[in-house]
Motif scaffolding. Structure first.
Motif, PDB file in Angstrom:
ATOM      1  N   SER A  29      35.937  37.386  42.950  1.00  0.00           N
ATOM      2  CA  SER A  29      34.863  37.026  42.031  1.00  0.00           C
ATOM      3  C   SER A  29      34.440  38.271  41.270  1.00  0.00           C
ATOM      4  CB  SER A  29      33.675  36.448  42.787  1.00  0.00           C
ATOM      5  OG  SER A  29      33.140  37.405  43.663  1.00  0.00           O
ATOM      6  N   GLY A  30      34.185  38.122  40.019  1.00  0.00           N
ATOM      7  CA  GLY A  30      33.753  39.254  39.218  1.00  0.00           C
ATOM      8  C   GLY A  30      34.874  40.032  38.569  1.00  0.00           C
ATOM      9  N   ILE A  31      36.100  39.561  38.722  1.00  0.00           N
ATOM     10  CA  ILE A  31      37.184  40.214  37.981  1.00  0.00           C
ATOM     11  C   ILE A  31      36.949  39.953  36.502  1.00  0.00           C
ATOM     12  CG2 ILE A  31      39.641  40.214  37.466  1.00  0.00           C
ATOM     13  CD1 ILE A  31      40.180  39.588  40.385  1.00  0.00           C
ATOM     14  N   ASN A  32      36.858  41.010  35.745  1.00  0.00           N
ATOM     15  CA  ASN A  32      36.535  40.873  34.322  1.00  0.00           C
ATOM     16  C   ASN A  32      37.767  40.738  33.446  1.00  0.00           C
ATOM     17  OD1 ASN A  32      33.648  41.162  34.538  1.00  0.00           O
ATOM     18  ND2 ASN A  32      34.030  43.292  35.088  1.00  0.00           N
ATOM     19  N   VAL A  33      38.773  41.525  33.756  1.00  0.00           N
ATOM     20  CA  VAL A  33      39.963  41.553  32.906  1.00  0.00           C
ATOM     21  C   VAL A  33      41.195  41.629  33.796  1.00  0.00           C
ATOM     22  CG1 VAL A  33      41.204  42.798  31.090  1.00  0.00           C
ATOM     23  CG2 VAL A  33      38.699  42.767  31.079  1.00  0.00           C
ATOM     24  N   TRP A  34      42.197  40.896  33.396  1.00  0.00           N
ATOM     25  CA  TRP A  34      43.518  40.990  34.003  1.00  0.00           C
ATOM     26  C   TRP A  34      44.458  41.567  32.949  1.00  0.00           C
ATOM     27  CZ3 TRP A  34      44.723  38.538  38.848  1.00  0.00           C
ATOM     28  CH2 TRP A  34      43.699  37.731  39.368  1.00  0.00           C
ATOM     29  N   ASN A  35      45.355  42.420  33.408  1.00  0.00           N
ATOM     30  CA  ASN A  35      46.347  42.983  32.496  1.00  0.00           C
ATOM     31  C   ASN A  35      47.730  42.940  33.128  1.00  0.00           C
ATOM     32  OD1 ASN A  35      44.668  44.282  30.231  1.00  0.00           O
ATOM     33  ND2 ASN A  35      43.747  45.183  32.061  1.00  0.00           N
ATOM     34  N   TRP A  36      48.718  42.900  32.274  1.00  0.00           N
ATOM     35  CA  TRP A  36      50.100  43.159  32.681  1.00  0.00           C
ATOM     36  C   TRP A  36      50.534  44.466  32.011  1.00  0.00           C
ATOM     37  CZ3 TRP A  36      52.960  40.765  36.308  1.00  0.00           C
ATOM     38  CH2 TRP A  36      52.556  39.495  36.716  1.00  0.00           C
ATOM     39  N   TRP A  47      50.935  49.268  28.645  1.00  0.00           N
ATOM     40  CA  TRP A  47      50.213  48.002  28.680  1.00  0.00           C
ATOM     41  C   TRP A  47      50.989  46.963  27.865  1.00  0.00           C
ATOM     42  CZ3 TRP A  47      47.929  45.590  24.357  1.00  0.00           C
ATOM     43  CH2 TRP A  47      47.108  44.493  24.649  1.00  0.00           C
ATOM     44  N   VAL A  48      51.000  45.732  28.354  1.00  0.00           N
ATOM     45  CA  VAL A  48      51.745  44.658  27.705  1.00  0.00           C
ATOM     46  C   VAL A  48      50.817  43.567  27.179  1.00  0.00           C
ATOM     47  CG1 VAL A  48      53.442  42.827  28.064  1.00  0.00           C
ATOM     48  CG2 VAL A  48      53.795  45.079  29.104  1.00  0.00           C
ATOM     49  N   ALA A  49      49.893  43.112  28.031  1.00  0.00           N
ATOM     50  CA  ALA A  49      49.021  42.008  27.635  1.00  0.00           C
ATOM     51  C   ALA A  49      47.791  42.002  28.528  1.00  0.00           C
ATOM     52  CB  ALA A  49      49.755  40.678  27.744  1.00  0.00           C
ATOM     53  N   GLY A  50      46.710  41.405  28.029  1.00  0.00           N
ATOM     54  CA  GLY A  50      45.485  41.303  28.801  1.00  0.00           C
ATOM     55  C   GLY A  50      44.749  40.017  28.490  1.00  0.00           C
ATOM     56  N   ILE A  51      43.940  39.584  29.462  1.00  0.00           N
ATOM     57  CA  ILE A  51      43.125  38.391  29.281  1.00  0.00           C
ATOM     58  C   ILE A  51      41.794  38.641  29.959  1.00  0.00           C
ATOM     59  CG2 ILE A  51      44.141  37.275  31.326  1.00  0.00           C
ATOM     60  CD1 ILE A  51      43.812  34.577  29.836  1.00  0.00           C
ATOM     61  N   ASP A  52      40.698  38.278  29.280  1.00  0.00           N
ATOM     62  CA  ASP A  52      39.388  38.541  29.865  1.00  0.00           C
ATOM     63  C   ASP A  52      38.789  37.259  30.447  1.00  0.00           C
ATOM     64  OD1 ASP A  52      37.542  38.789  26.694  1.00  0.00           O
ATOM     65  OD2 ASP A  52      38.292  37.048  27.774  1.00  0.00           O
ATOM     66  N   TYR A  94      53.869  45.192  36.277  1.00  0.00           N
ATOM     67  CA  TYR A  94      52.730  45.303  37.185  1.00  0.00           C
ATOM     68  C   TYR A  94      51.540  44.540  36.605  1.00  0.00           C
ATOM     69  CZ  TYR A  94      55.239  49.445  38.924  1.00  0.00           C
ATOM     70  OH  TYR A  94      56.170  50.314  39.432  1.00  0.00           O
ATOM     71  N   CYS A  95      50.802  43.885  37.465  1.00  0.00           N
ATOM     72  CA  CYS A  95      49.529  43.351  37.006  1.00  0.00           C
ATOM     73  C   CYS A  95      48.411  44.235  37.547  1.00  0.00           C
ATOM     74  CB  CYS A  95      49.322  41.902  37.427  1.00  0.00           C
ATOM     75  SG  CYS A  95      49.029  41.633  39.174  1.00  0.00           S
ATOM     76  N   ASN A  96      47.295  44.230  36.843  1.00  0.00           N
ATOM     77  CA  ASN A  96      46.104  44.861  37.390  1.00  0.00           C
ATOM     78  C   ASN A  96      44.885  44.006  37.102  1.00  0.00           C
ATOM     79  OD1 ASN A  96      44.826  45.589  34.914  1.00  0.00           O
ATOM     80  ND2 ASN A  96      45.604  47.670  34.959  1.00  0.00           N
TER      81      ASN A  96
END
Length: 114
Positions: A29-36, A47-52, A94-96
C-alpha cells in the motif's frame, strides 16, 4: 519493505512479443510509482517505462508505440507488454517500486534474436 519478483522473460525472435510481470508483496500500500528499467550487456541501466497511482504512463522514446505498461492494483502486479521486439531490446529487465524508498526486483532476461 516491498519485495518484487519479475517473470516472463525469455528468448524471442525479432518482431515477436513478450509480456513481463512484476509481482509485489509486503508493504505494497502506498506504492506511488512503478517503473521498468533494463540493462544491456556493457551498458548502464536505463529507464524504460513508468506508471503512477493514477494510471498515467510514460515511455522512453525508443519503446513508445511498442511497449505498454499496465498495473493490476488488486493483485499488486505490474506488466510490461513488449511488441515488435528488436535485437537492441535484449537486456535484463528490472521493475522497481517507489514507496518512500525505491525497491528493485532481481530482473528477468529478455533476448531478442535477429
Amino acid at each position: 519493505q516491498v519485495q518484487l519478483v519479475e517473470s516472463g522473460g525469455g528468448l524471442v525472435q525479432a518482431g515477436g512479443s513478450l509480456r513481463l510481470s512484476c509481482a509485489a508483496s509486503g508493504s505494497t500500500s502506498g506504492i506511488n510509482v512503478w517503473n521498468w528499467h533494463r540493462q544491456a550487456p556493457g551498458k548502464q541501466r536505463e529507464w524504460v517505462a513508468g506508471i503512477d497511482r493514477s494510471g498515467t504512463t510514460n515511455y522512453e522514446n525508443s519503446v513508445k508505440g511498442r511497449f505498454i505498461i499496465s498495473r493490476d492494483n488488486a493483485k499488486n502486479i505490474v506488466y510490461l507488454e513488449m511488441n515488435s521486439l528488436k535485437p537492441e531490446d535484449t537486456a535484463v529487465y528490472y521493475c522497481n517500486a517507489v514507496r518512500g524508498g525505491i525497491y528493485w526486483g532481481q530482473g528477468t532476461q529478455v533476448t531478442v534474436s535477429s
